[in-house]
Structures are given as structure tokens and as C-alpha cells.
Write a protein that holds these residues in place. Sequence first.
Motif, PDB file in Angstrom:
ATOM      1  N   THR A   7     -48.430  71.901  52.923  1.00  0.00           N
ATOM      2  CA  THR A   7     -48.290  73.658  52.648  1.00  0.00           C
ATOM      3  C   THR A   7     -49.622  73.631  51.861  1.00  0.00           C
ATOM      4  N   ASP A   8     -50.109  74.665  52.283  1.00  0.00           N
ATOM      5  CA  ASP A   8     -51.123  74.516  51.782  1.00  0.00           C
ATOM      6  C   ASP A   8     -51.182  75.015  49.707  1.00  0.00           C
ATOM      7  N   THR A   9     -51.780  74.368  49.136  1.00  0.00           N
ATOM      8  CA  THR A   9     -51.203  74.285  47.464  1.00  0.00           C
ATOM      9  C   THR A   9     -52.616  74.141  46.975  1.00  0.00           C
ATOM     10  N   ASP A  10     -52.645  74.022  46.063  1.00  0.00           N
ATOM     11  CA  ASP A  10     -53.761  73.780  45.093  1.00  0.00           C
ATOM     12  C   ASP A  10     -53.611  72.309  44.358  1.00  0.00           C
ATOM     13  N   GLU A  11     -52.189  71.238  44.584  1.00  0.00           N
ATOM     14  CA  GLU A  11     -51.602  70.071  43.758  1.00  0.00           C
ATOM     15  C   GLU A  11     -51.078  69.598  45.052  1.00  0.00           C
ATOM     16  N   PHE A  12     -51.828  68.416  44.672  1.00  0.00           N
ATOM     17  CA  PHE A  12     -50.683  67.054  46.782  1.00  0.00           C
ATOM     18  C   PHE A  12     -51.064  66.220  45.715  1.00  0.00           C
ATOM     19  N   ALA A  13     -49.643  65.420  46.244  1.00  0.00           N
ATOM     20  CA  ALA A  13     -49.140  63.491  45.231  1.00  0.00           C
ATOM     21  C   ALA A  13     -48.987  63.157  46.124  1.00  0.00           C
ATOM     22  N   LEU A  14     -49.644  61.813  46.540  1.00  0.00           N
ATOM     23  CA  LEU A  14     -49.137  60.846  47.740  1.00  0.00           C
ATOM     24  C   LEU A  14     -49.686  59.062  47.584  1.00  0.00           C
ATOM     25  N   GLN A  15     -48.585  58.974  47.259  1.00  0.00           N
ATOM     26  CA  GLN A  15     -48.139  57.060  47.684  1.00  0.00           C
ATOM     27  C   GLN A  15     -48.745  56.498  48.615  1.00  0.00           C
ATOM     28  N   ARG A  16     -49.292  55.086  48.323  1.00  0.00           N
ATOM     29  CA  ARG A  16     -48.693  53.984  49.457  1.00  0.00           C
ATOM     30  C   ARG A  16     -49.448  52.864  49.025  1.00  0.00           C
ATOM     31  N   GLU A  17     -48.673  52.313  50.197  1.00  0.00           N
ATOM     32  CA  GLU A  17     -49.238  50.628  49.649  1.00  0.00           C
ATOM     33  C   GLU A  17     -50.169  49.882  50.766  1.00  0.00           C
ATOM     34  N   MET A  18     -51.680  49.641  50.400  1.00  0.00           N
ATOM     35  CA  MET A  18     -52.223  49.064  51.157  1.00  0.00           C
ATOM     36  C   MET A  18     -52.608  47.277  51.526  1.00  0.00           C
ATOM     37  N   GLY A  19     -53.125  46.860  52.240  1.00  0.00           N
ATOM     38  CA  GLY A  19     -53.186  45.731  52.753  1.00  0.00           C
ATOM     39  C   GLY A  19     -54.466  45.097  51.867  1.00  0.00           C
ATOM     40  N   CYS A  20     -54.364  44.827  51.006  1.00  0.00           N
ATOM     41  CA  CYS A  20     -55.527  44.382  50.439  1.00  0.00           C
ATOM     42  C   CYS A  20     -55.734  43.963  48.710  1.00  0.00           C
ATOM     43  N   THR A  21     -56.530  43.285  48.018  1.00  0.00           N
ATOM     44  CA  THR A  21     -56.846  43.270  46.698  1.00  0.00           C
ATOM     45  C   THR A  21     -57.270  44.561  46.235  1.00  0.00           C
ATOM     46  N   ARG A  64     -47.139  40.094  50.027  1.00  0.00           N
ATOM     47  CA  ARG A  64     -45.920  40.295  50.615  1.00  0.00           C
ATOM     48  C   ARG A  64     -46.436  38.777  51.406  1.00  0.00           C
ATOM     49  N   LYS A  65     -44.675  37.831  51.796  1.00  0.00           N
ATOM     50  CA  LYS A  65     -44.949  36.956  52.347  1.00  0.00           C
ATOM     51  C   LYS A  65     -43.973  36.594  53.682  1.00  0.00           C
ATOM     52  N   ILE A  66     -44.993  35.998  55.039  1.00  0.00           N
ATOM     53  CA  ILE A  66     -43.567  36.571  55.738  1.00  0.00           C
ATOM     54  C   ILE A  66     -44.130  35.440  56.550  1.00  0.00           C
ATOM     55  N   ALA A  67     -42.823  34.235  56.212  1.00  0.00           N
ATOM     56  CA  ALA A  67     -42.709  32.983  56.371  1.00  0.00           C
ATOM     57  C   ALA A  67     -44.013  32.260  56.210  1.00  0.00           C
ATOM     58  N   LEU A  68     -44.879  31.421  56.160  1.00  0.00           N
ATOM     59  CA  LEU A  68     -46.209  30.571  55.481  1.00  0.00           C
ATOM     60  C   LEU A  68     -47.511  32.004  55.213  1.00  0.00           C
ATOM     61  N   VAL A  69     -47.095  32.731  55.930  1.00  0.00           N
ATOM     62  CA  VAL A  69     -48.456  33.977  56.192  1.00  0.00           C
ATOM     63  C   VAL A  69     -48.200  35.126  54.305  1.00  0.00           C
ATOM     64  N   SER A  70     -48.951  35.270  53.287  1.00  0.00           N
ATOM     65  CA  SER A  70     -48.844  35.758  52.564  1.00  0.00           C
ATOM     66  C   SER A  70     -50.475  36.853  52.095  1.00  0.00           C
ATOM     67  N   MET A  71     -49.608  37.834  52.397  1.00  0.00           N
ATOM     68  CA  MET A  71     -50.841  39.178  52.006  1.00  0.00           C
ATOM     69  C   MET A  71     -50.726  39.935  51.117  1.00  0.00           C
ATOM     70  N   PRO A  72     -52.295  40.563  50.841  1.00  0.00           N
ATOM     71  CA  PRO A  72     -51.769  41.153  49.670  1.00  0.00           C
ATOM     72  C   PRO A  72     -51.912  42.358  49.079  1.00  0.00           C
ATOM     73  N   VAL A  73     -50.870  43.065  48.737  1.00  0.00           N
ATOM     74  CA  VAL A  73     -50.585  44.610  48.024  1.00  0.00           C
ATOM     75  C   VAL A  73     -51.107  45.038  47.337  1.00  0.00           C
ATOM     76  N   LEU A  74     -51.168  46.754  48.061  1.00  0.00           N
ATOM     77  CA  LEU A  74     -52.149  47.498  46.550  1.00  0.00           C
ATOM     78  C   LEU A  74     -51.405  48.870  46.524  1.00  0.00           C
ATOM     79  N   THR A  75     -50.590  48.839  44.869  1.00  0.00           N
ATOM     80  CA  THR A  75     -50.297  50.073  45.386  1.00  0.00           C
ATOM     81  C   THR A  75     -51.280  51.130  45.191  1.00  0.00           C
ATOM     82  N   VAL A  76     -51.278  52.627  46.093  1.00  0.00           N
ATOM     83  CA  VAL A  76     -52.239  53.280  45.137  1.00  0.00           C
ATOM     84  C   VAL A  76     -51.509  54.426  45.588  1.00  0.00           C
TER      85      VAL A  76
END
Length: 104
Positions: A7-21, A64-76
Motif C-alpha cells: 500500500t502506498d501510504t505515509d506510515e508503515f510498521a514492521l516487527q521482527r526478531e533478529m538473531g543478534c545481541t 532461543r535454545k535448541i538442544a545445547l545451542v543457544s542463539m540471541p534474540v532481539l525483538t526489533v
Amino acid sequence: MTADADTDTDEFALQREMGCTREEFIRWLPGATRHAHMRMNADKAMVHIGEATVEISFTQAPPRKIALVSMPVLTVSFRFSGAGASAYREFIAYFDLYTKRGGG
């Protein structure tokens, strides 16, 4: 107002998770925004690109933990205002390209 990316508008919002600190994200931010004028305040950045303003909020989430692996999560969250959808798509495309990490 939250708008769809097509949509061509002058406001737009987006949220995501990124795998970083939080620290990594802050270090990437100048390059990811093409060194645009920016004001930082705690966990928020106000980026000014021409007529457009991008408010970027970020919060460290539990890892986020999967077995012995732990990854950082940043909500942006991105809130764009002052330009059309094509400007937002261009901004986020470059932001994503800059912040992509590859393995090897």
C-alpha cells in the motif's frame, strides 16, 4: 496506522526478531541506515532520511535454545513515516542486506 507493504501510504510498521545481541545491533545500525542522521535513546533510534523518519525500537528477548545451542534474540520494531511504501521497501531491503550474516 499500520499498512501493508504494497500500500502506498505515509506510515508503515514492521516487527521482527533478529538473531543478534543488542550490542551487535547498535554496532550495525549506522551502516545499516547508510549513516543517516540518527538520535539514540536507550533502546530506540530515530533515523531521518530526507523527508522520512524511521523509529527503530529494540529489546533483548530470552535466547532461543535448541538442544545445547543457544542463539540471541532481539525483538526489533520499525515505524516509518513521511514517505511512500516504495521508500520503506528500499530502506528495509538495504537494512536486511547489511545485517545478514552468513556462515562458512
